[in-house]
Scaffold this active site. Structure first.
Site, PDB file in Angstrom:
ATOM      1  N   CYS A  83      21.975  33.001 -18.030  1.00  0.00           N
ATOM      2  CA  CYS A  83      20.844  32.120 -18.305  1.00  0.00           C
ATOM      3  C   CYS A  83      19.576  32.954 -18.218  1.00  0.00           C
ATOM      4  O   CYS A  83      19.257  33.498 -17.152  1.00  0.00           O
ATOM      5  CB  CYS A  83      20.803  30.980 -17.290  1.00  0.00           C
ATOM      6  SG  CYS A  83      19.380  29.890 -17.466  1.00  0.00           S
ATOM      7  N   CYS A 208      15.279  27.436 -23.460  1.00  0.00           N
ATOM      8  CA  CYS A 208      16.527  28.173 -23.230  1.00  0.00           C
ATOM      9  C   CYS A 208      16.230  29.649 -23.465  1.00  0.00           C
ATOM     10  O   CYS A 208      15.899  30.043 -24.586  1.00  0.00           O
ATOM     11  CB  CYS A 208      17.630  27.687 -24.165  1.00  0.00           C
ATOM     12  SG  CYS A 208      19.171  28.630 -24.006  1.00  0.00           S
TER      13      CYS A 208
END
Length: 270
Positions: A83, A208
């Site tokens: 991530c 994101c």
């Protein structure tokens, strides 16, 4: 320094961070007090109605060869892939804990990462993995920037039903088994506007990090922009920047840059 505020695994002391609206629960787990194999516990912490609420949870752990190790869990409680915004937030967290100063080398699921952070601890430049392959799925681009991504260029992105369209692509016969993050991008001239449906969260998120990285690389390939590039990106939660070098085949020196902010901290009881 070690966080000694609470060593009870059922009353974990947590920190809430956000990076461009991508929010995370972070726990200092250097004493190995948090039972991260309990997927339901992670899910409860990330639940926005009955827990702290987050797109994911991260544990900061000791590692003999790096400043620290990052373990990332999706909001569904399962161990996740890399991530990017989480990586930036955990760097800010490590600085807050006094583990690092303005630079770090840490380990994540996709390998080692270098990062630098401002003295104030509010902006992080995180080096991502090199990318050597981008494939096509019709008009879309598919690549892995630490997590798998699908990138489709569109128009009128602000009005698009990203949840409906992203969910359909993520669950089609090609991607349903392993899942994929679905990014839609609109070229605004001086910047790119990006919206993302994330697997694991199974919803659109405000940002994101691996997704905007994938978008910047895919658009450079599409537009044949080689050399050192800097791409400004707008997401629902703010603004990010992706820098990289593209020689026509490989993407190297890839950096995801953006804000990281401690929102609050506390204890939760289960």
């Amino acid at each position: 320094m070690l966080n000694t505020k609470n060593n009870d695994p059922l009353k974990p002391h947590f920190y809430k961070y956000q990076g461009a609206g991508n929010d995370f629960v972070l726990i200092d787990n250097r004493r190995q007090t948090f039972e991260y194999k309990d997927n339901n516990l992670v899910y409860q912490l990330c639940d926005r109605r009955f827990g702290v609420g987050a797109d994911g949870l991260m544990l900061l752990q000791n590692h003999s060869e790096y400043d620290f190790e990052m373990l990332y869990f999706n909001a569904d409680g399962k161990l996740g892939s890399m991530c990017g915004n989480g990586g930036r937030c955990i760097v800010a967290f490590a600085k807050h804990l006094g583990i690092i100063d303005t630079q770090t080398n840490f380990l994540a699921v996709d390998g080692p990462h270098y990062a630098k952070i401002t003295a104030k601890g509010d902006w992080v430049d995180l080096q991502m993995i090199d990318v050597h392959q981008i494939s096509r799925d019709g008009e879309a681009y598919v690549l892995n920037t630490g997590s798998p991504h699908y990138v489709e260029q569109v128009t009128e992105l602000k009005e698009m039903d990203v949840f409906k369209k992203g969910k359909k692509i993520r669950n089609n016969t090609t991607y349903k088994k392993e899942g994929i993050n679905v990014n839609f991008v609109e070229d605004k001239g001086d910047h790119l506007f990006v919206r993302t449906f994330e697997r694991g969260v199974e919803d659109e998120t405000f940002a994101c990090g691996t997704g905007v990285t994938a978008v910047a690389l895919a658009m450079a390939k599409k537009n044949e922009k080689t050399g050192n590039q800097v791409t400004e990106i707008e997401v629902l939660g703010g603004n990010l920047r992706v820098g990289f070098n593209y020689d026509g085949n490989d993407f190297t020196k890839v950096f995801l840059c953006g804000p990281a902010e401690l929102v609050f901290e506390g204890n939760v009881k289960f």
